[in-house]
Design a protein around this motif. Structure first.
Motif, PDB file in Angstrom:
ATOM      1  N   ALA A 104       0.844  -1.191   0.000  1.00  0.00           N
ATOM      2  CA  ALA A 104       0.000   0.000   0.000  1.00  0.00           C
ATOM      3  C   ALA A 104       0.879   1.240   0.000  1.00  0.00           C
ATOM      4  O   ALA A 104       1.869   1.311   0.739  1.00  0.00           O
ATOM      5  CB  ALA A 104      -0.917   0.017   1.227  1.00  0.00           C
ATOM      6  N   LYS A 105       0.524   2.189  -0.824  1.00  0.00           N
ATOM      7  CA  LYS A 105       1.213   3.476  -0.795  1.00  0.00           C
ATOM      8  C   LYS A 105       0.806   4.236   0.463  1.00  0.00           C
ATOM      9  O   LYS A 105      -0.105   3.836   1.186  1.00  0.00           O
ATOM     10  CB  LYS A 105       0.867   4.290  -2.042  1.00  0.00           C
ATOM     11  N   ARG A 106       1.463   5.355   0.694  1.00  0.00           N
ATOM     12  CA  ARG A 106       1.177   6.142   1.897  1.00  0.00           C
ATOM     13  C   ARG A 106      -0.281   6.591   1.919  1.00  0.00           C
ATOM     14  O   ARG A 106      -0.939   6.562   2.957  1.00  0.00           O
ATOM     15  CB  ARG A 106       2.109   7.367   1.968  1.00  0.00           C
ATOM     16  N   LYS A 107      -0.810   7.006   0.776  1.00  0.00           N
ATOM     17  CA  LYS A 107      -2.223   7.371   0.678  1.00  0.00           C
ATOM     18  C   LYS A 107      -2.908   6.277  -0.132  1.00  0.00           C
ATOM     19  O   LYS A 107      -2.811   6.238  -1.354  1.00  0.00           O
ATOM     20  CB  LYS A 107      -2.390   8.735   0.010  1.00  0.00           C
ATOM     21  N   SER A 108      -3.596   5.397   0.541  1.00  0.00           N
ATOM     22  CA  SER A 108      -4.158   4.219  -0.111  1.00  0.00           C
ATOM     23  C   SER A 108      -5.497   3.854   0.507  1.00  0.00           C
ATOM     24  O   SER A 108      -5.706   4.007   1.718  1.00  0.00           O
ATOM     25  CB  SER A 108      -3.184   3.041   0.032  1.00  0.00           C
ATOM     26  N   GLY A 109      -6.408   3.345  -0.333  1.00  0.00           N
ATOM     27  CA  GLY A 109      -7.684   2.867   0.178  1.00  0.00           C
ATOM     28  C   GLY A 109      -7.517   1.707   1.138  1.00  0.00           C
ATOM     29  O   GLY A 109      -8.344   1.502   2.026  1.00  0.00           O
ATOM     30  N   SER A 110      -6.427   0.953   0.971  1.00  0.00           N
ATOM     31  CA  SER A 110      -6.165  -0.170   1.875  1.00  0.00           C
ATOM     32  C   SER A 110      -5.957   0.315   3.303  1.00  0.00           C
ATOM     33  O   SER A 110      -6.324  -0.370   4.272  1.00  0.00           O
ATOM     34  CB  SER A 110      -4.929  -0.938   1.410  1.00  0.00           C
ATOM     35  N   LEU A 111      -5.377   1.486   3.454  1.00  0.00           N
ATOM     36  CA  LEU A 111      -5.153   2.030   4.792  1.00  0.00           C
ATOM     37  C   LEU A 111      -6.470   2.459   5.438  1.00  0.00           C
ATOM     38  O   LEU A 111      -6.593   2.447   6.662  1.00  0.00           O
ATOM     39  CB  LEU A 111      -4.179   3.205   4.723  1.00  0.00           C
ATOM     40  N   ILE A 112      -7.443   2.826   4.616  1.00  0.00           N
ATOM     41  CA  ILE A 112      -8.783   3.121   5.137  1.00  0.00           C
ATOM     42  C   ILE A 112      -9.361   1.863   5.774  1.00  0.00           C
ATOM     43  O   ILE A 112      -9.949   1.900   6.861  1.00  0.00           O
ATOM     44  CB  ILE A 112      -9.708   3.644   4.024  1.00  0.00           C
ATOM     45  N   THR A 113      -9.183   0.726   5.078  1.00  0.00           N
ATOM     46  CA  THR A 113      -9.660  -0.548   5.611  1.00  0.00           C
ATOM     47  C   THR A 113      -8.975  -0.859   6.934  1.00  0.00           C
ATOM     48  O   THR A 113      -9.618  -1.304   7.897  1.00  0.00           O
ATOM     49  CB  THR A 113      -9.398  -1.681   4.607  1.00  0.00           C
ATOM     50  N   ALA A 114      -7.660  -0.631   6.991  1.00  0.00           N
ATOM     51  CA  ALA A 114      -6.920  -0.873   8.232  1.00  0.00           C
ATOM     52  C   ALA A 114      -7.438   0.014   9.364  1.00  0.00           C
ATOM     53  O   ALA A 114      -7.584  -0.441  10.509  1.00  0.00           O
ATOM     54  CB  ALA A 114      -5.432  -0.623   8.002  1.00  0.00           C
ATOM     55  N   ASN A 115      -7.743   1.273   9.051  1.00  0.00           N
ATOM     56  CA  ASN A 115      -8.254   2.185  10.072  1.00  0.00           C
ATOM     57  C   ASN A 115      -9.613   1.735  10.593  1.00  0.00           C
ATOM     58  O   ASN A 115      -9.895   1.837  11.798  1.00  0.00           O
ATOM     59  CB  ASN A 115      -8.353   3.607   9.512  1.00  0.00           C
TER      60      ASN A 115
END
Length: 295
Positions: free
Chosen positions: A238-249
């Motif tokens: 995942a890049k720094r700004k990624s939809g995957s990080l939304i899922t993690a949050n």
């Protein structure tokens, strides 16, 4: 189908209706006996993820109400098309999903409903531009997960999501896809054959009626369902700004486990996963790293 359930499902067919609008309607009319009067004046919308500005006319809210008879006809056709609707009041609704922020009022499902009862579930998400490293990691980690009965949940997007579904199936496992939009508008088109296969032998679901075209804000919104169905979430690239990080949050906010694949510090697709590890996500190098937390 009882009358209240049919009314609730009908309400979800209202163009551009939001989660908060449904809640407001239920507070004013708990039995939903007057929902078709909404057509006289469109209700004020409050979105979990507001629609983004777009030059694409197909993404503009329509605000054109559907006639009640048209909605009822659509609902009756679902059985013919092997589509099952599970509302939040039904016993089949996943208990874990009820715990999340703004749980879907209904799940439009197609496939093997028994998968909703399968535990444990692991959400697997990542970059749409999957590298060979990410692919190799999935090939290495998935056999051990599938062998222990872990069900894989992802979003049917290109890249890591599609690979997660494919390798779960190749290893004889089970998998659930949570899509943006409805069944009649699968996106991206390149994953249509995978979606059709999963509708027959696995499970595909959405919080939107089948004829809903996917809008940009549907994608981050559906991530809460991907993590909400699962005991844990694994981020692979995942890049720094990624939809995957939304899922993690979302997973963090719901008290679920978060796992992250470490990567090369010079690879932009590993910046997000490495930062998650710095923030407390569990570093994963094998299936056992995950299994010891969720089984």
């Amino acid at each position: 189908m009882d009358e209240f359930k049919e009314r609730l499902i009908s309400l979800l067919h209202y163009p551009d209706i939001s989660w908060n609008t449904v809640l407001q309607v239920l507070k004013k009319d708990p039995t939903l006996r007057n929902i078709y009067q909404l057509q006289k004046q469109p209700p004020q919308q409050t979105f979990l993820f507001p629609p983004l500005a777009t030059k694409n006319p197909s993404e503009k809210p329509s605000n054109i109400p559907l006639h009640p008879d048209i909605i009822r006809d659509q609902i009756r056709q679902y059985k013919t098309n092997e589509i099952t609707v599970i509302t939040i009041i039904d016993k089949e609704y996943p208990p874990l999903l009820k715990e999340i922020y703004q749980p879907p009022w209904a799940l439009f499902t197609k496939g093997d409903l028994s998968l909703l009862e399968t535990v444990p579930k692991l959400a697997v998400v990542g970059s749409r531009q999957a590298t060979q490293y990410g692919k190799n990691a999935i090939r290495s980690i998935f056999p051990g997960l599938v062998d222990k009965g872990v069900l894989i949940v992802s979003g049917l997007a290109r890249g890591i999501d599609a690979l997660a579904h494919e390798y779960a199936i190749k290893n004889g496992g089970r998998t659930i896809a949570v899509i943006a939009g409805g069944f009649y508008h699968i996106y991206p088109k390149e994953n249509m054959s995978l979606a059709l296969e999963m509708m027959k032998n696995q499970l595909v679901l959405s919080e939107y009626p089948p004829d809903t075209k996917p809008l940009r804000w549907h994608f981050p919104s559906r991530n809460r369902i991907i993590s909400g169905l699962s005991e844990g979430t694994l981020i692979i690239e995942a890049k720094r700004k990624s939809g995957s990080l939304i899922t993690a949050n979302f997973a963090v906010n719901e008290g679920r486990e978060v796992f992250s694949l470490p990567g090369n510090i010079f690879n932009p697709y590993s910046v997000g996963t490495n930062e998650l590890i710095q923030q407390g996500a569990k570093l994963v190098t094998s299936a056992e790293d995950i299994l010891e937390e969720i089984r």
